[in-house]
Design a protein around this motif. Sequence first.
Motif, PDB file in Angstrom:
ATOM      1  N   ALA A  20       0.832  -1.214   0.000  1.00  0.00           N
ATOM      2  CA  ALA A  20       0.000   0.000   0.000  1.00  0.00           C
ATOM      3  C   ALA A  20       0.862   1.258   0.000  1.00  0.00           C
ATOM      4  O   ALA A  20       0.530   2.259  -0.649  1.00  0.00           O
ATOM      5  CB  ALA A  20      -0.911  -0.016   1.220  1.00  0.00           C
ATOM      6  N   LEU A  21       1.998   1.208   0.698  1.00  0.00           N
ATOM      7  CA  LEU A  21       2.888   2.367   0.763  1.00  0.00           C
ATOM      8  C   LEU A  21       3.581   2.650  -0.562  1.00  0.00           C
ATOM      9  O   LEU A  21       4.145   3.729  -0.760  1.00  0.00           O
ATOM     10  CB  LEU A  21       3.947   2.162   1.855  1.00  0.00           C
ATOM     11  N   PHE A  22       3.568   1.665  -1.478  1.00  0.00           N
ATOM     12  CA  PHE A  22       4.200   1.856  -2.783  1.00  0.00           C
ATOM     13  C   PHE A  22       3.628   3.070  -3.499  1.00  0.00           C
ATOM     14  O   PHE A  22       4.341   3.785  -4.213  1.00  0.00           O
ATOM     15  CB  PHE A  22       4.019   0.604  -3.636  1.00  0.00           C
ATOM     16  N   GLU A  23       2.337   3.329  -3.309  1.00  0.00           N
ATOM     17  CA  GLU A  23       1.697   4.460  -3.971  1.00  0.00           C
ATOM     18  C   GLU A  23       2.320   5.782  -3.549  1.00  0.00           C
ATOM     19  O   GLU A  23       2.350   6.744  -4.322  1.00  0.00           O
ATOM     20  CB  GLU A  23       0.194   4.467  -3.649  1.00  0.00           C
ATOM     21  N   LYS A  24       2.850   5.866  -2.313  1.00  0.00           N
ATOM     22  CA  LYS A  24       3.452   7.103  -1.826  1.00  0.00           C
ATOM     23  C   LYS A  24       4.965   7.085  -1.903  1.00  0.00           C
ATOM     24  O   LYS A  24       5.587   8.057  -2.333  1.00  0.00           O
ATOM     25  CB  LYS A  24       3.010   7.352  -0.376  1.00  0.00           C
ATOM     26  N   THR A  25       5.590   5.985  -1.467  1.00  0.00           N
ATOM     27  CA  THR A  25       7.051   5.928  -1.415  1.00  0.00           C
ATOM     28  C   THR A  25       7.675   5.484  -2.720  1.00  0.00           C
ATOM     29  O   THR A  25       8.844   5.772  -2.986  1.00  0.00           O
ATOM     30  CB  THR A  25       7.504   4.969  -0.307  1.00  0.00           C
ATOM     31  N   ARG A  26       6.914   4.718  -3.549  1.00  0.00           N
ATOM     32  CA  ARG A  26       7.392   4.115  -4.795  1.00  0.00           C
ATOM     33  C   ARG A  26       8.535   3.120  -4.540  1.00  0.00           C
ATOM     34  O   ARG A  26       9.308   2.819  -5.440  1.00  0.00           O
ATOM     35  CB  ARG A  26       7.850   5.178  -5.810  1.00  0.00           C
ATOM     36  N   VAL A  27       8.632   2.603  -3.326  1.00  0.00           N
ATOM     37  CA  VAL A  27       9.585   1.540  -3.003  1.00  0.00           C
ATOM     38  C   VAL A  27       8.829   0.220  -3.036  1.00  0.00           C
ATOM     39  O   VAL A  27       7.917   0.005  -2.233  1.00  0.00           O
ATOM     40  CB  VAL A  27      10.214   1.743  -1.612  1.00  0.00           C
ATOM     41  N   PRO A  28       9.147  -0.701  -3.949  1.00  0.00           N
ATOM     42  CA  PRO A  28       8.397  -1.948  -4.070  1.00  0.00           C
ATOM     43  C   PRO A  28       8.526  -2.811  -2.822  1.00  0.00           C
ATOM     44  O   PRO A  28       9.586  -2.858  -2.187  1.00  0.00           O
ATOM     45  CB  PRO A  28       9.053  -2.644  -5.277  1.00  0.00           C
ATOM     46  N   ASN A  29       7.427  -3.503  -2.453  1.00  0.00           N
ATOM     47  CA  ASN A  29       7.502  -4.404  -1.306  1.00  0.00           C
ATOM     48  C   ASN A  29       8.408  -5.606  -1.597  1.00  0.00           C
ATOM     49  O   ASN A  29       8.816  -6.320  -0.688  1.00  0.00           O
ATOM     50  CB  ASN A  29       6.107  -4.870  -0.897  1.00  0.00           C
ATOM     51  N   VAL A  30       8.767  -5.791  -2.877  1.00  0.00           N
ATOM     52  CA  VAL A  30       9.696  -6.857  -3.255  1.00  0.00           C
ATOM     53  C   VAL A  30      11.026  -6.701  -2.505  1.00  0.00           C
ATOM     54  O   VAL A  30      11.620  -7.682  -2.055  1.00  0.00           O
ATOM     55  CB  VAL A  30       9.947  -6.826  -4.777  1.00  0.00           C
ATOM     56  N   LEU A  31      11.480  -5.468  -2.349  1.00  0.00           N
ATOM     57  CA  LEU A  31      12.755  -5.217  -1.680  1.00  0.00           C
ATOM     58  C   LEU A  31      12.673  -5.617  -0.214  1.00  0.00           C
ATOM     59  O   LEU A  31      13.605  -6.227   0.328  1.00  0.00           O
ATOM     60  CB  LEU A  31      13.112  -3.734  -1.809  1.00  0.00           C
ATOM     61  N   PHE A  32      11.573  -5.302   0.431  1.00  0.00           N
ATOM     62  CA  PHE A  32      11.349  -5.702   1.822  1.00  0.00           C
ATOM     63  C   PHE A  32      11.368  -7.216   1.954  1.00  0.00           C
ATOM     64  O   PHE A  32      12.019  -7.768   2.851  1.00  0.00           O
ATOM     65  CB  PHE A  32      10.015  -5.122   2.303  1.00  0.00           C
ATOM     66  N   LEU A  33      10.668  -7.903   1.076  1.00  0.00           N
ATOM     67  CA  LEU A  33      10.590  -9.366   1.139  1.00  0.00           C
ATOM     68  C   LEU A  33      11.948 -10.005   0.884  1.00  0.00           C
ATOM     69  O   LEU A  33      12.323 -10.998   1.529  1.00  0.00           O
ATOM     70  CB  LEU A  33       9.568  -9.873   0.121  1.00  0.00           C
ATOM     71  N   LEU A  34      12.696  -9.454  -0.058  1.00  0.00           N
ATOM     72  CA  LEU A  34      14.023  -9.983  -0.374  1.00  0.00           C
ATOM     73  C   LEU A  34      14.947  -9.881   0.832  1.00  0.00           C
ATOM     74  O   LEU A  34      15.663 -10.840   1.166  1.00  0.00           O
ATOM     75  CB  LEU A  34      14.613  -9.220  -1.555  1.00  0.00           C
ATOM     76  N   PHE A  35      14.926  -8.747   1.521  1.00  0.00           N
ATOM     77  CA  PHE A  35      15.799  -8.572   2.683  1.00  0.00           C
ATOM     78  C   PHE A  35      15.374  -9.466   3.848  1.00  0.00           C
ATOM     79  O   PHE A  35      16.220  -9.921   4.622  1.00  0.00           O
ATOM     80  CB  PHE A  35      15.831  -7.107   3.108  1.00  0.00           C
ATOM     81  N   VAL A  36      14.084  -9.717   3.979  1.00  0.00           N
ATOM     82  CA  VAL A  36      13.634 -10.670   4.996  1.00  0.00           C
ATOM     83  C   VAL A  36      14.222 -12.049   4.718  1.00  0.00           C
ATOM     84  O   VAL A  36      14.720 -12.737   5.619  1.00  0.00           O
ATOM     85  CB  VAL A  36      12.091 -10.744   5.044  1.00  0.00           C
ATOM     86  N   GLY A  37      14.175 -12.468   3.449  1.00  0.00           N
ATOM     87  CA  GLY A  37      14.758 -13.748   3.068  1.00  0.00           C
ATOM     88  C   GLY A  37      16.252 -13.801   3.314  1.00  0.00           C
ATOM     89  O   GLY A  37      16.790 -14.821   3.784  1.00  0.00           O
ATOM     90  N   LEU A  38      16.951 -12.697   3.002  1.00  0.00           N
ATOM     91  CA  LEU A  38      18.394 -12.640   3.241  1.00  0.00           C
ATOM     92  C   LEU A  38      18.718 -12.761   4.729  1.00  0.00           C
ATOM     93  O   LEU A  38      19.673 -13.446   5.121  1.00  0.00           O
ATOM     94  CB  LEU A  38      18.958 -11.325   2.697  1.00  0.00           C
ATOM     95  N   LEU A  39      17.923 -12.114   5.567  1.00  0.00           N
ATOM     96  CA  LEU A  39      18.190 -12.140   7.004  1.00  0.00           C
ATOM     97  C   LEU A  39      17.982 -13.528   7.604  1.00  0.00           C
ATOM     98  O   LEU A  39      18.811 -14.014   8.380  1.00  0.00           O
ATOM     99  CB  LEU A  39      17.295 -11.115   7.723  1.00  0.00           C
ATOM    100  N   ILE A  40      16.879 -14.166   7.260  1.00  0.00           N
ATOM    101  CA  ILE A  40      16.611 -15.481   7.858  1.00  0.00           C
ATOM    102  C   ILE A  40      17.403 -16.592   7.175  1.00  0.00           C
ATOM    103  O   ILE A  40      17.505 -17.696   7.708  1.00  0.00           O
ATOM    104  CB  ILE A  40      15.104 -15.821   7.815  1.00  0.00           C
ATOM    105  N   GLY A  41      17.967 -16.279   5.987  1.00  0.00           N
ATOM    106  CA  GLY A  41      18.745 -17.283   5.268  1.00  0.00           C
ATOM    107  C   GLY A  41      20.236 -17.095   5.415  1.00  0.00           C
ATOM    108  O   GLY A  41      20.834 -17.498   6.430  1.00  0.00           O
ATOM    109  N   PRO A  42      20.897 -16.467   4.437  1.00  0.00           N
ATOM    110  CA  PRO A  42      22.361 -16.363   4.441  1.00  0.00           C
ATOM    111  C   PRO A  42      22.949 -15.606   5.630  1.00  0.00           C
ATOM    112  O   PRO A  42      24.055 -15.907   6.053  1.00  0.00           O
ATOM    113  CB  PRO A  42      22.667 -15.622   3.133  1.00  0.00           C
ATOM    114  N   VAL A  43      22.217 -14.604   6.205  1.00  0.00           N
ATOM    115  CA  VAL A  43      22.796 -13.778   7.265  1.00  0.00           C
ATOM    116  C   VAL A  43      22.792 -14.502   8.611  1.00  0.00           C
ATOM    117  O   VAL A  43      23.843 -14.688   9.239  1.00  0.00           O
ATOM    118  CB  VAL A  43      22.043 -12.433   7.375  1.00  0.00           C
TER     119      VAL A  43
END
Length: 423
Positions: A20-43
């Motif tokens: 929903a925030l994409f409409e204002k920030t234009r930051v895709p939620n894909v980036l959030f999801l990717l970093f979640v995966g990185l944290l629980i996985g490789p990090v």
Amino acid sequence: MEIALIFTGALIFFSLIFNALFEKTRVPNVLFLLFVGLLIGPVFNLVSPEDLGRLGKIFTTITLIVILYESGTRLKFEGIGTAIGPASLLTIFNFLVPVAVGMAVGYFGLGLELLPSAFLGACVGSISTPIILPMLRQLKLGKKAENVVFLECALSDIVCLIGALALLDAMDSGSFSISDTIKHMAISLLFATSIGLAVGYFWTNIRRYVVTKLKNSMFTSFALAFMLYGFCELLGVNGGMAVLSFGFILGNINDLSDILEKRSSLGKDFIKRKNPMLLMEDERNFYSEIAFIFKTFFFVYIGMSIRLSESEHIVMGILFISLMFIVRIPSIALFCRKGYSPRDRRIMSILNPKGLVSAVLASMPLQLAVTEQEIRTGEVIQNIGYASVMFSIIIFSLLIFLVEKFDKKDNSDRTQNEGNLQS
């Protein structure tokens, strides 16, 4: 178990908020999801793809089917004729250029042989369907631009898979045939599309009876899409293209009837006699919700799957994928000239993230390696391929943010100037 349930619920909840925030920030939620995966996985090494076993591969395939089917139902007849040419040219250009760049980087920069170097480039020759298609509605492209992107997503996966696998066979056998590869691509594309359209038309004829007679019938079309994908893969043709065509005909049967009526009344009478049923609005909304849930977990899985070991390969992956983004700019200028707004061309120029197809292909040489030299080559390709996937998504997310901010400022300045002129 309790922690896993809390994490699952929180992931979906925050993904909805970031979407929903994409409409204002234009930051895709894909980036959030990717970093979640990185944290629980490789990090933090809390979970890895190996922990999921075969379930991980099944999940990614189901995600691809769901997103392609839902996207097919939203693809419209009216723009296909004008979009197929630019989409095909973009697909071929944006596959051949990475292969050429990969050959140069791999052969001169990494000391690889020519075929493995070409394979390295072929791995990043597609654009990620699960990233781009769900975002098209939010990006609000013009209809022609949206249709071109739809078709390019579908075609690029086919070209990338067939071309890369042909190069992989050549690495094993030592011989490579361009004509056989092109022939295989054409047959796979035409056969898969024909099967999807035929099954879709058949299903529109009997769907009315299924929907009105059975409870909880919305999943029946999904179930048929799964069977269609598996059947086509067993035949050796692209199941993804068949599913996209299947969804397309379900969402456009009325438009097909109108087009046939203009050319021949017999065509429309033939369809009307079969009494086909168009998708209802609540069905479209249901498919969209399901696609969102699967997309959420897919990108977390991608983040978990990224493996970065050597800093040299990370840097090479960043440079490699940066070149791919730069090269895409002239390709859009060359093949998308008329009927596109400046904003459409800007957005299309940065639609170049890599995803599951690239990650899977990059891992294959190492899985098939036997000799010490093959293992070293496989590790180089996998490390650079994984780095390219991760940083392509990061670069794509940052560019989307910057372009949208630029467009917003540009519109604001234009409005202000018009106001000054009027006053």
